[in-house]
Write a protein that holds these residues in place. Sequence first.
Motif, PDB file in Angstrom:
ATOM      1  N   MET A 298       0.857  -1.190   0.000  1.00  0.00           N
ATOM      2  CA  MET A 298       0.000   0.000   0.000  1.00  0.00           C
ATOM      3  C   MET A 298       0.887   1.231   0.000  1.00  0.00           C
ATOM      4  O   MET A 298       1.797   1.360   0.818  1.00  0.00           O
ATOM      5  N   PHE A 299       0.617   2.133  -0.929  1.00  0.00           N
ATOM      6  CA  PHE A 299       1.335   3.399  -1.021  1.00  0.00           C
ATOM      7  C   PHE A 299       0.430   4.472  -0.436  1.00  0.00           C
ATOM      8  O   PHE A 299      -0.707   4.649  -0.866  1.00  0.00           O
ATOM      9  N   ASN A 300       0.928   5.187   0.563  1.00  0.00           N
ATOM     10  CA  ASN A 300       0.098   6.170   1.257  1.00  0.00           C
ATOM     11  C   ASN A 300       0.859   7.467   1.455  1.00  0.00           C
ATOM     12  O   ASN A 300       1.597   7.631   2.433  1.00  0.00           O
ATOM     13  N   GLU A 301       0.714   8.371   0.486  1.00  0.00           N
ATOM     14  CA  GLU A 301       1.324   9.695   0.558  1.00  0.00           C
ATOM     15  C   GLU A 301       2.816   9.631   0.888  1.00  0.00           C
ATOM     16  O   GLU A 301       3.316  10.305   1.785  1.00  0.00           O
ATOM     17  N   GLY A 302       3.537   8.794   0.179  1.00  0.00           N
ATOM     18  CA  GLY A 302       4.988   8.704   0.333  1.00  0.00           C
ATOM     19  C   GLY A 302       5.462   7.541   1.167  1.00  0.00           C
ATOM     20  O   GLY A 302       6.610   7.110   1.026  1.00  0.00           O
ATOM     21  N   SER A 303       4.619   7.027   2.048  1.00  0.00           N
ATOM     22  CA  SER A 303       5.008   5.874   2.857  1.00  0.00           C
ATOM     23  C   SER A 303       4.550   4.588   2.173  1.00  0.00           C
ATOM     24  O   SER A 303       3.593   4.583   1.395  1.00  0.00           O
ATOM     25  N   LEU A 304       5.244   3.503   2.501  1.00  0.00           N
ATOM     26  CA  LEU A 304       4.979   2.230   1.830  1.00  0.00           C
ATOM     27  C   LEU A 304       4.884   1.125   2.867  1.00  0.00           C
ATOM     28  O   LEU A 304       5.701   1.035   3.779  1.00  0.00           O
ATOM     29  N   SER A 305       3.883   0.271   2.736  1.00  0.00           N
ATOM     30  CA  SER A 305       3.729  -0.846   3.664  1.00  0.00           C
ATOM     31  C   SER A 305       3.411  -2.118   2.899  1.00  0.00           C
ATOM     32  O   SER A 305       2.888  -2.080   1.784  1.00  0.00           O
ATOM     33  N   ALA A 306       3.741  -3.259   3.517  1.00  0.00           N
ATOM     34  CA  ALA A 306       3.531  -4.563   2.885  1.00  0.00           C
ATOM     35  C   ALA A 306       2.556  -5.388   3.715  1.00  0.00           C
ATOM     36  O   ALA A 306       2.477  -5.247   4.942  1.00  0.00           O
ATOM     37  N   TYR A 307       1.828  -6.269   3.024  1.00  0.00           N
ATOM     38  CA  TYR A 307       0.844  -7.138   3.679  1.00  0.00           C
ATOM     39  C   TYR A 307       1.146  -8.585   3.315  1.00  0.00           C
ATOM     40  O   TYR A 307       1.312  -8.923   2.139  1.00  0.00           O
ATOM     41  N   GLY A 308       1.215  -9.430   4.340  1.00  0.00           N
ATOM     42  CA  GLY A 308       1.537 -10.840   4.113  1.00  0.00           C
ATOM     43  C   GLY A 308       0.454 -11.780   4.587  1.00  0.00           C
ATOM     44  O   GLY A 308      -0.740 -11.436   4.602  1.00  0.00           O
ATOM     45  N   LEU A 309       0.846 -12.960   5.003  1.00  0.00           N
ATOM     46  CA  LEU A 309      -0.092 -13.984   5.463  1.00  0.00           C
ATOM     47  C   LEU A 309      -0.824 -13.516   6.714  1.00  0.00           C
ATOM     48  O   LEU A 309      -0.226 -12.931   7.610  1.00  0.00           O
TER      49      LEU A 309
END
Length: 317
Positions: free
Chosen positions: A197-208
């Motif tokens: 997920m890209f959120n106004e410059g920040s980036l996060s990942a989603y796993g199991l």
Amino acid sequence: MKKKFIAILGMVMALSIGIMGCSNKGTESNGVAQDENKTVVVTDQNGEVEVPVNPKNVVVLDYGSLDIMNKLGVEPVALPKGSLPEYLSQYKDDKYVDLGSLKEFDLEKVNAAEPDLIIIEGRQEAYYEDLKKIAPVLYLGTVNNDIFASAENNAKILGKVFNKEEGVASELDSLNKRLEVVKSKVEENNSTALMTMFNEGSLSAYGLGSRYDMVYSKFGFKVVDETIESAKHGQEISFEYIKEKNPDYLLVLDRGAITGAQASVKEAMENELVKTTKAYENGNIVYVEPQAWYVGGSGLMAIDTIISDMETAIGIK
């Protein structure tokens, strides 16, 4: 005289039967004939609950349920319009009472709508007792981050409530067949994926186990990192992380497209580091439809869009 009395008596009986027949049919409203005084017991997130069959006035505080009702041809009287997905934009019409937002809705307007049924999800759980004082409450939404199982369960429940069980079965059968085709092709190619997920410059990942576990459990992609935290807002990552994990498919949800942020997600994502990945080199960076994936909830139309994104990604359509 006797014949005249019999004739009058016959007319009275016929009129009485006609009146009784009309009351048994119930009242027509919102696309369905309300079954007056008829109820059905269903199981929601709080257990068994008795709700009216074909309720006349329905207040919906769950976009997933609104989505399902749309598919079934059942109309609400009121809903929160604050973050309506585009595929539900018809409900912006003034004929539907605007209750505000999913988390901050107007209780007085809910009461004024004189609902026969109120449908909620997790965002409104704190208001359950207050809402129950107004009308029967059906607590649906998403359970255990599984929007597929939740949508199927919720659709079956609403099918019972609105006497639309046959239509529900047909919709679910179509979606499940498409899902199996996608999963079969993904597993055949042994493809890996990273959901981000890209959120106004920040980036996060989603796993199991995350809210986007479906990428792996439903569509069959192999996770590139089994240690990703299953936090609500994902695990914060960097572009160096993406380069290191080097997924076959990079799925990107642009949250800014929902909140109104104007930054170009494609320009930000497709930088020099990401361009070294297999996902970029093979044209497999997939920008998913953010409203369906993020605010759509456990709805049939949302799932249709999610499956369509995956079908496009792997070249089925």
